[in-house]
Design an enzyme around this catalytic site. Structure first.
Site, PDB file in Angstrom:
ATOM      1  N   GLU A  58      90.496  45.289  64.013  1.00  0.00           N
ATOM      2  CA  GLU A  58      89.072  45.436  63.728  1.00  0.00           C
ATOM      3  C   GLU A  58      88.766  45.135  62.260  1.00  0.00           C
ATOM      4  OE1 GLU A  58      87.701  46.151  66.536  1.00  0.00           O
ATOM      5  OE2 GLU A  58      85.655  46.798  66.080  1.00  0.00           O
ATOM      6  N   TYR A  76      98.073  45.288  37.256  1.00  0.00           N
ATOM      7  CA  TYR A  76      98.022  44.355  38.382  1.00  0.00           C
ATOM      8  C   TYR A  76      97.412  43.019  37.930  1.00  0.00           C
ATOM      9  CZ  TYR A  76      96.584  42.251  42.774  1.00  0.00           C
ATOM     10  OH  TYR A  76      96.387  41.366  43.802  1.00  0.00           O
ATOM     11  N   ASP A  77      96.285  43.120  37.202  1.00  0.00           N
ATOM     12  CA  ASP A  77      95.619  41.911  36.707  1.00  0.00           C
ATOM     13  C   ASP A  77      96.546  41.091  35.828  1.00  0.00           C
ATOM     14  OD1 ASP A  77      93.380  42.705  38.010  1.00  0.00           O
ATOM     15  OD2 ASP A  77      92.322  43.442  36.235  1.00  0.00           O
ATOM     16  N   CYS A 101      55.355  39.768  44.439  1.00  0.00           N
ATOM     17  CA  CYS A 101      54.358  39.721  43.388  1.00  0.00           C
ATOM     18  C   CYS A 101      54.870  38.702  42.367  1.00  0.00           C
ATOM     19  CB  CYS A 101      54.231  41.106  42.750  1.00  0.00           C
ATOM     20  SG  CYS A 101      53.345  41.067  41.194  1.00  0.00           S
ATOM     21  N   CYS A 152      54.088  42.325  35.866  1.00  0.00           N
ATOM     22  CA  CYS A 152      53.588  43.391  36.752  1.00  0.00           C
ATOM     23  C   CYS A 152      54.209  44.715  36.330  1.00  0.00           C
ATOM     24  CB  CYS A 152      53.960  43.071  38.194  1.00  0.00           C
ATOM     25  SG  CYS A 152      53.651  44.450  39.310  1.00  0.00           S
ATOM     26  N   TYR A 154      99.746  44.213  68.957  1.00  0.00           N
ATOM     27  CA  TYR A 154     100.790  43.269  68.554  1.00  0.00           C
ATOM     28  C   TYR A 154     101.151  42.456  69.788  1.00  0.00           C
ATOM     29  CZ  TYR A 154     105.318  41.532  67.009  1.00  0.00           C
ATOM     30  OH  TYR A 154     106.369  40.716  66.679  1.00  0.00           O
ATOM     31  N   LYS A 176      82.533  57.437  73.656  1.00  0.00           N
ATOM     32  CA  LYS A 176      81.520  57.158  72.629  1.00  0.00           C
ATOM     33  C   LYS A 176      80.890  58.446  72.129  1.00  0.00           C
ATOM     34  CE  LYS A 176      79.728  53.153  72.361  1.00  0.00           C
ATOM     35  NZ  LYS A 176      79.634  51.801  72.460  1.00  0.00           N
ATOM     36  N   GLU A 195      93.100  56.825  69.367  1.00  0.00           N
ATOM     37  CA  GLU A 195      92.843  56.278  68.026  1.00  0.00           C
ATOM     38  C   GLU A 195      91.334  56.180  67.816  1.00  0.00           C
ATOM     39  OE1 GLU A 195      93.888  51.620  69.090  1.00  0.00           O
ATOM     40  OE2 GLU A 195      95.482  52.996  68.545  1.00  0.00           O
ATOM     41  N   CYS A 228      49.631  45.718  40.479  1.00  0.00           N
ATOM     42  CA  CYS A 228      48.899  45.004  39.421  1.00  0.00           C
ATOM     43  C   CYS A 228      47.731  44.205  39.974  1.00  0.00           C
ATOM     44  CB  CYS A 228      49.840  44.093  38.638  1.00  0.00           C
ATOM     45  SG  CYS A 228      50.368  42.638  39.573  1.00  0.00           S
ATOM     46  N   LYS A 265      87.714  54.670  67.202  1.00  0.00           N
ATOM     47  CA  LYS A 265      87.011  53.435  67.532  1.00  0.00           C
ATOM     48  C   LYS A 265      86.186  53.051  66.307  1.00  0.00           C
ATOM     49  CE  LYS A 265      84.347  51.246  71.176  1.00  0.00           C
ATOM     50  NZ  LYS A 265      83.315  50.602  70.384  1.00  0.00           N
ATOM     51  N   CYS A 293      49.069  42.415  44.991  1.00  0.00           N
ATOM     52  CA  CYS A 293      50.097  43.387  44.622  1.00  0.00           C
ATOM     53  C   CYS A 293      49.469  44.776  44.524  1.00  0.00           C
ATOM     54  CB  CYS A 293      50.735  42.992  43.295  1.00  0.00           C
ATOM     55  SG  CYS A 293      51.810  44.285  42.641  1.00  0.00           S
ATOM     56  N   ASP A 304      83.809  51.038  63.942  1.00  0.00           N
ATOM     57  CA  ASP A 304      82.607  50.279  64.267  1.00  0.00           C
ATOM     58  C   ASP A 304      82.577  48.975  63.473  1.00  0.00           C
ATOM     59  OD1 ASP A 304      80.313  49.719  65.584  1.00  0.00           O
ATOM     60  OD2 ASP A 304      79.041  51.089  64.441  1.00  0.00           O
ATOM     61  N   ASP A 351      95.052  48.999  37.603  1.00  0.00           N
ATOM     62  CA  ASP A 351      94.399  47.719  37.865  1.00  0.00           C
ATOM     63  C   ASP A 351      94.726  46.724  36.763  1.00  0.00           C
ATOM     64  OD1 ASP A 351      93.348  49.221  39.834  1.00  0.00           O
ATOM     65  OD2 ASP A 351      91.236  48.899  39.316  1.00  0.00           O
TER      66      ASP A 351
HETATM   67  S1  IVH Z   1      91.074  48.126  72.052  1.00  0.00           S
HETATM   68  C1  IVH Z   1      91.066  45.473  75.853  1.00  0.00           C
HETATM   69  N1  IVH Z   1      91.045  49.794  69.969  1.00  0.00           N
HETATM   70  O1  IVH Z   1      85.738  48.362  70.391  1.00  0.00           O
HETATM   71  C2  IVH Z   1      91.118  46.334  74.650  1.00  0.00           C
HETATM   72  N2  IVH Z   1      89.139  48.454  70.373  1.00  0.00           N
HETATM   73  O2  IVH Z   1      84.823  47.829  73.588  1.00  0.00           O
HETATM   74  C3  IVH Z   1      90.021  46.130  73.693  1.00  0.00           C
HETATM   75  N3  IVH Z   1      87.338  48.747  68.739  1.00  0.00           N
HETATM   76  O3  IVH Z   1      85.898  44.987  71.233  1.00  0.00           O
HETATM   77  C4  IVH Z   1      90.025  46.760  72.392  1.00  0.00           C
HETATM   78  N4  IVH Z   1      88.361  50.249  67.482  1.00  0.00           N
HETATM   79  O4  IVH Z   1      85.891  45.587  68.754  1.00  0.00           O
HETATM   80  C5  IVH Z   1      90.372  48.866  70.676  1.00  0.00           C
HETATM   81  N5  IVH Z   1      91.135  51.265  68.152  1.00  0.00           N
HETATM   82  C6  IVH Z   1      90.489  50.347  68.864  1.00  0.00           C
HETATM   83  C7  IVH Z   1      89.196  49.922  68.505  1.00  0.00           C
HETATM   84  C8  IVH Z   1      88.548  48.974  69.296  1.00  0.00           C
HETATM   85  C9  IVH Z   1      87.271  49.524  67.654  1.00  0.00           C
HETATM   86  C10 IVH Z   1      86.268  47.846  69.212  1.00  0.00           C
HETATM   87  C11 IVH Z   1      86.710  46.458  69.504  1.00  0.00           C
HETATM   88  C12 IVH Z   1      86.447  46.232  70.982  1.00  0.00           C
HETATM   89  C13 IVH Z   1      85.514  47.335  71.339  1.00  0.00           C
HETATM   90  C14 IVH Z   1      85.861  47.899  72.706  1.00  0.00           C
END
Ligand code: IVH
Length: 654
Positions: free
Chosen positions: A164, A30-31, A414, A419, A218, A304, A107, A399, A109, A396, A111, A27
């Site tokens: 994401e 880098y800095d 408070c 306190c 992409y 899910k 892949e 106190c 998902k 409080c 959050d 680091d």
């Molecule tokens: S594909 C039409 N890939 O999950 C295709 N979504 O309900 C839409 N998400 O709105 C998304 N990881 O916010 C895709 N590897 C992933 C994802 C992903 C998270 C989220 C994304 C999307 C929701 C899908």
């Protein structure tokens, strides 16, 4: 070095660090490069380009966000909640494709929230949130602060990446701890906090939140820009985007299910939250033929995972008073295991939250954990037989002093600066291991010295006498002397720790280090005005105002004067460790070392210029292994990484 060469070098190191997670330099190095670049740009501002690594944070807070249309709709996915629903999806795909061969890409998902980024001429031009799917909000200045999002790429024709935005569990927990200390409500889950952080009007606040970005689409002209999803991922990766390595081509639904099970088992150990697995048909031609329903693509589905929830009883609700005087209601739960972690308490944030839940003592509730060790009460499922409604105390609880709820805020505080609860929490924070590390001055002793009136301010710690301590409960001459030795030793600890110990809102360990490096002494920090405070790295209006407010207070001024008189270290020499014996080397520590704790070993390595990373990779220089080393040791052996024991590490430094 040429300025553009220097930028390219910095971009390369950012990519290594933030995208590939395998830095080549420390680091500090880098800095140093970054400072060189800043110096050149400051000398001739006409040389600054928007894609310069110095330009991630720029521009003042805005009034609001502009809405702009997406190149093609950003829709979401249909869900499969169990194996049967996933098999149904697979059957539909096979039927629609006739007997044609095809494959899936599985892949994670993540959050978080989805974001579209537009590039032209290799430059990041625009970043939009998903919004309603048709139009999104322009969050470009905020997105630029995400270090894993490239500002510049080698693809010069216009394209769009979608992916994401997430916050790691670690950053999420830190953020919530800070918020709790400030008396602000905790974020319920990482996704809310990522969304809130991206949509800050002030990009400086976004920058401090340490968001991350994983790309998965992409596009060119709003349409897939590669012949298959897997090739799109490879292309994104080549262009410098962070693509989650946890993805796999799956020839059939069975291998999709394997992937799903594999990652469900690993869910607890991932550094971020996932809520499932996304399966996509790989070929874009086949995707196009499968097409869309009104709402969802027919070529993809989100499997899910079950939420990490459990049912339990709220036995009691009490109110805790924090360092800043904030009154926080806390639910004491009948202990219950939520996916392997036993939980027995949960913060209820504030009285509005309790009213929203309709919660009373004795009720049966659902608790949920996400990204955080502290679970959250989601809802009441059965009212207790003799339920006791909660009301916020009018004084409080510690106190008995006045409590106020400032207009527009949800938190009662408070107001008594003396306190004991505030004082006890401040003293505990000051004495804790990562701050002034005063051995033996733990919760019990703090309670006693405050209750007995021996400590009325943090500065009183330095006036404690061994005989006072020895006379306390469960204390003797020996333990008293140990505490006295800890107090004496704390005077030698460096200024960043003292700054952290003061408990200035929004100023913790990291900001303490930045301020100490920048100003060189507590006096200089104390007399700095707002513009000079903001000269320091990462210090924006919120932090600078908090520092100013702190030092305006007479009690705090007196406190600092007394700490100076007691002989604490209040000056600071910024250490350039790039010449240290371990400079340029990356270490991973595993197992239990004979004499050093994990933190001590880390500090030792860092003081010698080395870097400590959490995971073994090809870029690891040495693994430092102690007793009961596990998978990291196996991985290091596999990669032929040299292994050191504690003694070998010590002799390398000497
Ligand atoms: S594909 C039409 N890939 O999950 C295709 N979504 O309900 C839409 N998400 O709105 C998304 N990881 O916010 C895709 N590897 C992933 C994802 C992903 C998270 C989220 C994304 C999307 C929701 C899908």
């Amino acid at each position: 070095m040429e300025i553009e060469q220097l930028r390219e070098e910095l971009r390369r190191h950012e990519h290594l660090y933030y995208v590939l997670d395998s830095p080549e330099i420390t680091d500090a190095e880098y800095d140093k490069l970054m400072r060189e670049l800043k110096k050149l740009e400051d000398a001739d501002p006409s040389l600054i380009t928007p894609d310069s690594p110095t330009q991630r944070v720029g521009g003042a807070p805005r009034e609001g966000f502009t809405k702009l249309p997406h190149s093609s709709p950003m829709l979401s996915l249909d869900n499969a909640l169990n194996e049967g629903e996933l098999r149904d999806f697979d059957r539909r795909v096979r039927e629609l494709l006739g007997d044609e061969p095809f494959q899936y890409v599985a892949e994670l998902k993540l959050d978080g929230l989805s974001m579209a980024t537009h590039y032209d001429g290799g430059q990041l031009e625009l970043a939009l949130t998903r919004g309603d799917g048709a139009t999104g909000e322009d969050v470009t200045p905020n997105a630029r602060t995400i270090r894993s999002l490239p500002l510049k790429t080698t693809e010069l024709t216009p394209f769009e990446a979608r992916g994401e935005v997430i916050i790691s569990n670690k950053a999420f927990q830190r953020l919530n701890e800070d918020r709790e200390e400030e008396g602000l409500p905790r974020y319920a889950n990482p996704r809310n906090s990522a969304a809130g952080s991206l949509r800050m009007l002030d990009p400086q606040v976004t920058a401090a939140r340490q968001l991350d970005y994983y790309a998965y689409f992409y596009l060119t002209n709003g349409q897939p820009g590669a012949p298959s999803h897997s090739e799109a991922l490879a292309k994104l990766s080549r262009l410098g985007f962070k693509v989650n390595p946890a993805h796999r081509v799956c020839p059939d639904v069975e291998s999709l299910l394997d992937f799903i099970r594999e990652y469900e088992a690993q869910r607890e150990t991932l550094p971020y939250e996932i809520d499932g697995v996304v399966a996509k048909v790989d070929s874009i031609d086949q995707q196009n033929r499968l097409g869309w329903t009104a709402k969802f693509p027919r070529w993809a589905i989100a499997f899910k995972y079950a939420a990490r929830q459990a049912e339990t009883i709220v036995e009691k609700i009490d109110v805790q008073v924090g360092r800043t005087g904030a009154l926080t209601p806390v639910a004491h739960l009948k202990p219950v295991s939520v996916s392997g972690v036993t939980v027995s308490r949960s913060t209820l944030h504030n009285e509005d939250e309790i009213a929203r839940l309709g919660l009373a003592e004795g009720d049966t509730v659902v608790v949920e954990r996400s990204g955080d060790v502290i679970p959250k009460v989601v809802k009441v499922i059965a009212e207790g037989a003799d339920r006791k409604l909660f009301t916020m105390p009018t004084a409080c609880p510690v106190c008995q002093g006045k409590v106020v709820r400032p207009e527009g805020e949800v938190i009662w505080r408070c107001v008594n600066v003396n306190c004991p609860a505030r004082l006890k929490n401040s003293v505990r924070h000051f004495a804790s291991r990562n701050v002034m590390d005063i051995t033996g001055l733990g919760k019990e002793l703090v309670d006693q010295v405050v209750d007995k009136g021996l400590v009325k301010s943090i500065a009183d710690i330095y006036e404690l006498k061994a005989e006072d301590l020895a006379a306390l409960e469960r204390m003797g001459q020996k333990s008293a002397e140990r505490v006295m030795a800890g107090i004496a030793k704390s005077k030698t600890l460096p200024l960043p720790r003292v700054i952290n110990g003061l408990g200035i809102p929004f100023v913790g360990e990291r900001t303490g280090q930045i301020l100490a490096d920048h100003f060189g002494s507590l006096d200089a920090i104390r007399s700095a005005d707002e513009p000079s405070l903001q000269q320091a790295e990462e210090v924006g209006p919120k932090v600078s105002q908090s520092i100013l407010r702190f030092f305006e207070d007479e009690h705090n001024k007196a406190l600092v004067d007394r700490l100076a008189a007691a002989g604490l270290t209040l000056t600071h020499q910024k250490v350039d460790r790039s010449g240290g014996p371990l400079a340029g080397l990356t270490f991973v520590i595993t197992g239990t070392l004979p004499t050093l704790s994990r933190d001590e070993a880390k500090a030792l390595i860092e003081n010698a210029g080395g870097k400590v990373s959490g995971s073994v990779s090809k870029k690891t220089s040495y693994l430092v292994a102690g007793e009961e080393a596990g998978s990291k040791l196996d991985k290091a052996k596999e990669l032929n990484i040299p292994i050191l024991d504690e003694a070998a590490l010590q002799s390398k430094i000497a």
